[in-house]
Write a protein that holds these residues in place. Sequence first.
Motif, PDB file in Angstrom:
ATOM      1  N   VAL A 249       0.826  -1.208   0.000  1.00  0.00           N
ATOM      2  CA  VAL A 249       0.000   0.000   0.000  1.00  0.00           C
ATOM      3  C   VAL A 249       0.860   1.258   0.000  1.00  0.00           C
ATOM      4  CG1 VAL A 249      -1.716   1.330   1.297  1.00  0.00           C
ATOM      5  CG2 VAL A 249      -1.946  -1.148   1.106  1.00  0.00           C
ATOM      6  N   THR A 250       1.790   1.348   0.935  1.00  0.00           N
ATOM      7  CA  THR A 250       2.580   2.578   1.092  1.00  0.00           C
ATOM      8  C   THR A 250       3.790   2.641   0.181  1.00  0.00           C
ATOM      9  OG1 THR A 250       4.027   1.685   2.838  1.00  0.00           O
ATOM     10  CG2 THR A 250       1.923   2.685   3.530  1.00  0.00           C
ATOM     11  N   GLY A 251       4.240   1.488  -0.296  1.00  0.00           N
ATOM     12  CA  GLY A 251       5.437   1.448  -1.127  1.00  0.00           C
ATOM     13  C   GLY A 251       6.725   1.559  -0.323  1.00  0.00           C
ATOM     14  N   LYS A 252       6.610   1.613   0.992  1.00  0.00           N
ATOM     15  CA  LYS A 252       7.779   1.745   1.855  1.00  0.00           C
ATOM     16  C   LYS A 252       8.666   0.507   1.724  1.00  0.00           C
ATOM     17  CE  LYS A 252       9.111   2.155   6.676  1.00  0.00           C
ATOM     18  NZ  LYS A 252       8.658   2.122   8.067  1.00  0.00           N
ATOM     19  N   ALA A 253       9.982   0.736   1.616  1.00  0.00           N
ATOM     20  CA  ALA A 253      10.940  -0.372   1.529  1.00  0.00           C
ATOM     21  C   ALA A 253      10.982  -1.118   2.857  1.00  0.00           C
ATOM     22  CB  ALA A 253      12.321   0.160   1.180  1.00  0.00           C
ATOM     23  N   ILE A 254      11.102  -2.430   2.767  1.00  0.00           N
ATOM     24  CA  ILE A 254      11.170  -3.290   3.948  1.00  0.00           C
ATOM     25  C   ILE A 254      12.448  -4.112   3.840  1.00  0.00           C
ATOM     26  CG2 ILE A 254      10.059  -5.158   5.238  1.00  0.00           C
ATOM     27  CD1 ILE A 254       7.388  -4.243   3.988  1.00  0.00           C
ATOM     28  N   ALA A 255      13.284  -4.029   4.867  1.00  0.00           N
ATOM     29  CA  ALA A 255      14.542  -4.779   4.892  1.00  0.00           C
ATOM     30  C   ALA A 255      14.253  -6.276   4.877  1.00  0.00           C
ATOM     31  CB  ALA A 255      15.346  -4.403   6.128  1.00  0.00           C
TER      32      ALA A 255
END
Length: 139
Positions: A83-89
């Motif tokens: 949804v947010t497009g935030k990168a996740i390690a």
Amino acid sequence: MNRSILSSRGVNKTLLLSATLVTMATANAATPSEMLGSYRAESGSVEPSPSRGQQFFSASHGREWSCASCHGAVPTQMGRHVVTGKAIAPLAPAFNPERFTDAAKSEKWFRRNCGDVVGRECSASEKADLLAWLLTLKP
């Protein structure tokens, strides 16, 4: 007061203190293996299964998302929130040494993500299975 009553209260207090100390020790697990041990103990006699963990990770559980939706089909690489497009390690501890080293943080994300993916909190055995699988993933 009756000595046996005092004695049993002392035993109950000792048991309560012991249980509290064990809980505190597992809540501050410092390694993914220690955290796996905590989940294994909490789940009872069921031995964690990496294959069940992999299946759990990939399944949608009747909902829109799976764990893989954000963490990627291969949790050894960067993911991206759908949804947010935030990168996740990377989720696998061998590829991200910070993963599963802080019990409070891990529990926070399990609560949040299991709510999205499964629609409820994950059980200790589900967490143990998932972590058992993630620990098999090596560079």
